[in-house]
Design an enzyme around this catalytic site. Structure first.
Site, PDB file in Angstrom:
ATOM      1  CG  ASP A  41     -21.527  -4.279 -22.600  1.00 38.07           C
ATOM      2  OD1 ASP A  41     -20.550  -3.725 -22.084  1.00 38.07           O
ATOM      3  OD2 ASP A  41     -22.556  -3.660 -22.939  1.00 38.07           O
ATOM      4  CG  ASP A  45     -23.106   0.430 -18.544  1.00 39.02           C
ATOM      5  OD1 ASP A  45     -23.824   0.381 -17.539  1.00 39.02           O
ATOM      6  OD2 ASP A  45     -21.918   0.820 -18.519  1.00 39.02           O
TER       7      ASP A  45
END
Length: 352
Positions: free
Chosen positions: A88, A90
């Site tokens: 991922d 953020d």
């Protein structure tokens, strides 16, 4: 629950953990967290620990040490040619806190240069964001709401006249930064020819610009699976390409949306692994900051998966669910150095 020290070398030696034993109702009862040194490894289940007894600022939690050791051995045996990393973006690759402030997301940093449309996008966020995390909404209904939210947001970006220059300016003025150790992780994986898939429900062009401005180099092994913009010759956004990727469908079913990073000239420098060959890599190192990020490997018939979770905030509320969901949990916005050590171990020759 009790904890013991992780024996492998995935822990950076500067880290430590502190336990204050106080106010346990039964002195004969094994305390929930038993400190040996730097790492907590769960082995039993007790429920009488008060979170204030624990200083979680430098804590690493291992749920099942034996299972993790088996996975490490299996992946090392298979070699780097069978490994891929799924991450991922953020608050996983990037820091949760930057200069004492909440770090911005790749979507949140964007300023269109049009205050009216920035305000409209913020209003959509304030309406839909609580719905995204509401436990009362069934998944099917929530998925439709996310599609609606993302679709409206993308429409506002086009209607408001977003330009690529505005993206560059937004990134330059943003409060976003990579965790310490991320660049070293990318360099190690590039050296070992291990592909990295960065999954994001945000905007691929912004993520690429963040990498360009903050890292200042290109990695041939990195692909981004995210929403892709199409600009006209004047640099104005005119459309989006491919399927819409939102927070509930970012997984390997969306792998056909993966695009390699562009070099400084805008081209693609060197060979990159095709998506079919990536799917043949059946060992996975997965990095995320939400339990929902575990779904990023959906659609991949993997043999072994080591999941690393970054629990950045609300530790008391979420520690138990993260501990059960991830193989390794780093607390309190920790650096990436432990993952660098883990990746190096996974890519090393198995010595028996």
């Amino acid at each position: 629950m009790s904890y013991r020290l992780l024996s492998s070398n995935i822990i950076n030696t500067e880290w430590s953990a502190i336990l204050k034993l106080q106010n346990f109702p039964n002195s004969n009862h094994i305390p929930n967290f038993f400190l040996l040194n730097r790492v907590w490894c769960c082995s039993n289940n007790y429920n009488n620990l008060e979170m204030e007894d624990l200083d979680p600022t430098k804590l690493i939690v291992i749920n099942d040490q034996r299972s993790l050791d088996r996975k490490i051995s299996a992946i090392r045996n298979a070699g780097p040619s069978k490994l891929q990393v799924i991450a991922d973006f953020d608050a996983t690759l990037t820091r949760y806190w930057v200069n004492g402030l909440r770090g911005q997301s790749s979507h949140g940093l964007l300023k269109q240069g049009n205050p009216e449309y920035d305000a409209k996008r913020q209003a959509l966020f304030e309406y839909y964001h609580p719905l995204e995390f509401s436990p009362a909404i069934p998944l099917e209904e929530k998925t439709k709401l996310m599609e609606e939210w993302w679709g409206k947001t993308h429409g506002l970006l086009i209607e408001g006249g977003l330009t690529y220059d505005a993206i560059k300016s937004s990134v330059a003025n943003s409060n976003i930064a990579f965790r310490d150790g991320v660049v070293e992780l990318f360099e190690l994986l590039e050296e070992k020819d291990v592909p990295v898939l960065i999954f994001s429900a945000g905007l691929a062009d912004i993520i690429e610009e963040v990498l360009r401005q903050k890292v200042h180099r290109y990695f041939k092994n990195i692909k981004i699976v995210s929403n892709q913009m199409v600009f006209d010759d004047s640099g104005r956004l005119v459309s989006f390409k491919g399927k819409l990727i939102h927070s509930l469908n970012k997984n390997e079913h969306a792998l056909d949306m993966a695009t390699p990073l562009h070099d400084q000239t805008g081209g693609i420098d060197g060979a990159v692994a095709d998506n079919a060959s990536v799917k043949q890599r059946t060992n996975v190192l997965l990095l995320g900051d939400h339990t929902g990020d575990l779904g990023m490997s959906d659609g991949l018939n993997y043999e072994n998966r080591i999941s690393v979770g970054f629990l950045n905030d609300n530790i008391e509320k979420n520690l138990e669910s993260y501990r059960k969901a991830f193989d390794i949990v780093y607390l309190n916005d920790r650096p990436m150095w432990g993952v660098v050590d883990l990746a190096a171990e996974l890519c090393s020759k198995f010595d028996g």
